[in-house]
Write a protein that holds these residues in place. Sequence first.
Motif, mmCIF file in Angstrom:
data_model
loop_
_atom_site.group_PDB
_atom_site.id
_atom_site.type_symbol
_atom_site.label_atom_id
_atom_site.label_comp_id
_atom_site.label_asym_id
_atom_site.label_seq_id
_atom_site.Cartn_x
_atom_site.Cartn_y
_atom_site.Cartn_z
ATOM 1 N N ASN A 1 19.369 9.752 12.785
ATOM 2 C CA ASN A 1 19.399 8.555 13.610
ATOM 3 C C ASN A 1 18.590 7.432 12.964
ATOM 4 O OD1 ASN A 1 20.391 7.468 16.152
ATOM 5 N ND2 ASN A 1 18.259 7.389 16.796
ATOM 6 N N ILE B 1 20.918 4.109 19.782
ATOM 7 C CA ILE B 1 22.373 4.262 19.781
ATOM 8 C C ILE B 1 23.010 3.254 20.731
ATOM 9 C CG2 ILE B 1 24.261 5.836 20.358
ATOM 10 C CD1 ILE B 1 22.481 8.141 19.465
ATOM 11 N N THR C 1 31.309 12.486 14.565
ATOM 12 C CA THR C 1 30.716 13.561 15.370
ATOM 13 C C THR C 1 31.676 14.736 15.491
ATOM 14 O OG1 THR C 1 29.453 11.941 16.655
ATOM 15 C CG2 THR C 1 29.705 14.138 17.600
ATOM 16 N N SER D 1 13.747 12.493 23.419
ATOM 17 C CA SER D 1 15.151 12.174 23.144
ATOM 18 C C SER D 1 15.597 10.871 23.794
ATOM 19 C CB SER D 1 16.047 13.324 23.627
ATOM 20 O OG SER D 1 15.781 14.500 22.894
ATOM 21 N N PHE E 1 22.704 16.276 20.113
ATOM 22 C CA PHE E 1 23.243 16.482 21.457
ATOM 23 C C PHE E 1 23.544 17.958 21.746
ATOM 24 C CE2 PHE E 1 24.616 11.824 21.933
ATOM 25 C CZ PHE E 1 23.517 11.556 22.721
ATOM 26 N N SER F 1 18.577 7.983 22.272
ATOM 27 C CA SER F 1 19.694 7.314 22.935
ATOM 28 C C SER F 1 19.536 5.791 22.934
ATOM 29 C CB SER F 1 19.813 7.812 24.385
ATOM 30 O OG SER F 1 20.042 9.194 24.427
ATOM 31 N N ILE G 1 21.265 9.720 28.177
ATOM 32 C CA ILE G 1 22.088 8.595 27.739
ATOM 33 C C ILE G 1 21.918 7.413 28.681
ATOM 34 C CG2 ILE G 1 24.454 7.825 27.324
ATOM 35 C CD1 ILE G 1 25.120 10.715 26.547
ATOM 36 N N THR H 1 32.007 6.467 15.066
ATOM 37 C CA THR H 1 30.923 7.377 15.448
ATOM 38 C C THR H 1 31.482 8.637 16.075
ATOM 39 O OG1 THR H 1 29.390 5.532 15.830
ATOM 40 C CG2 THR H 1 28.860 7.624 16.871
ATOM 41 N N GLU I 1 24.405 12.737 16.004
ATOM 42 C CA GLU I 1 24.765 13.177 17.353
ATOM 43 C C GLU I 1 25.305 14.605 17.341
ATOM 44 O OE1 GLU I 1 27.302 10.545 19.470
ATOM 45 O OE2 GLU I 1 26.084 8.768 19.083
ATOM 46 N N GLY J 1 18.722 15.649 13.972
ATOM 47 C CA GLY J 1 19.320 14.486 14.632
ATOM 48 C C GLY J 1 18.399 13.284 14.628
#
Length: 570
Positions: free
Chosen positions: A420, A347, A384, A340, A473, A344, A500, A380, A469, A416
């Motif tokens: 992405n 992003i 979400t 993951s 997340f 991040s 993050i 964004t 996200e 996700g």
Amino acid sequence: MTGIKAKGNSCRLSGELILHEEAPTAVDRKCGGWITFPYIIATVLGLTITGGGLMSNLIVYLIERFNIKSIDAAQISNVVNGCTSLFPIAGAIVADSWLGSFSVIFISSIISLLGMILLTLTVTLPSLTPPYCEKGSKCDPPTKIQLAILYATITLVSIGLGGTRFTIATMGADQFDKAKDQGTFFNWYFFTLYLGFLIGATGIVYIQDNIGWGLGFGLCLAAGALGFSIFLSGKNVYRHVKPKGSSFTSLARVLIATVRKRKLSVASVSNDYYLGNNIESKNQFITPSSSFRLLNRAAINTESDTNEDGSIAKPWRLCTVQQVEDLKTLIHIFPLWSTSIFLSTPIGIQSSLVVLQALTMDRHIGSHFQVPAGSFLVFTLLSTAICLSVIDRLFFPMWQILAQRPLTPLQRVGFGHILNIVGMAGSALVESRRLHAFRSHYNANQPDSTVPMSAMWLVGPLAIVGVGEAFHFPGQVALYYQEFPMSLRSTATAMISLLIAVGFYLSTALINLIRRVTVWLPDNINKGRLDNVFWLLVVIGLVNFGYYLLCAIMYRYKNVENADDDSGIH
């Protein structure tokens, strides 16, 4: 509730918070509960408005008021975002281990307010910023003293905002006994978090761009000060949980004990292992598992390791079987967690570069209103927030009907990953169109001209990433909370913040690498190839998704009571 003591006008919990369904005692009615809710939520709102108003428009501020080059400003923004995501981990550890949540929030809020005061002074005192210059003209760079004050200011604000973000959520949940009330609080907490960021990233940013930076930062300071004042006014009704010591200490003890007993043979008889003085859970391990067998040495009970009453005599030489298995669980889940990081990282790069794109495009809606460049990140957040409710009310029930089983956390994270990648591909296509529009109307001698293309084209890719996200997340939070050892449940939810932070730091490193080996990211993006950067992120995303699938297929759920299948993404 047992273990609660009223001391003066404050409440302190002498032991671990226990969930139960009984009616609260007389002391409970005075300490904690819903009476604390307005104080905590108002604090969250004020602090989040402060953070949203600063972070959303930081790149524009650095470019316009400090004459910092665009890519350098984006890099600074990434580092700041990484710090505000990393400091919650430090804040949570300090709160759990030594100071408690109230003290960490108190100290962090003061640090944040000091930083905001300095930041407001940088735009009100001419000596703290370089001379103002028009766009396209040669601008004087900031002096070393001006940069030092700027970086000190940003550091203070980052530490302050980061130290309160998750700590105040933990303190809020500590005010309630019942899991249902805690769940309701968390729903309101995240709603308030979104609302505060939206106010900061739209209203405050608009004031900064159209009225003045001094007023904008002054409002951020006022919002933070008001939230902090409300927080202090509720001091006498809060339930204060005493720190219980760092849960990471037991993990370190396993490693040290393993090294100290490295010459011992791994035992096969359960009587050779130390279980502790009492077994608190029916799920507690009786013998260590066969995976990572070398760690089992830490639980072998040798002569003089325990006292006559069965307690541990040498804490850094003997651990319980449960502590050994807790460390093994973290080792097992680490590969999944690592996949993951590159969720991040793209992003972080997109969120910084999209501001630079918006600055070069037509941001007008109608003839009078112009969307601030720093506010585009709100799309964004909006996608979400909207998608979270749609997923919960529509997508999950449909999946349950069609697949005859609920969507697992690993499957949510997988969706996700895919979204992405699609979002990065969308950003690459939009950037290609933007460059084409610029080159069709201008030549290389007009790099600072506004591209005749609506900035609303940026919304689509941002929305897709936002939907992603909404899948990955919450999926990661559910996975870590389900699979982490009980003693590390609070740390499990903070692992997202760590992801993050690492993602933003890696995005800074990746942009630096791209600038060294390519010409894709010059100071003026109209001369560069941002589309190639986004296509590179697509390739990285595809490779990372393959790595994720491999880890997910090989993973075996530890807490099978909450999983429909004990392995993989099925």
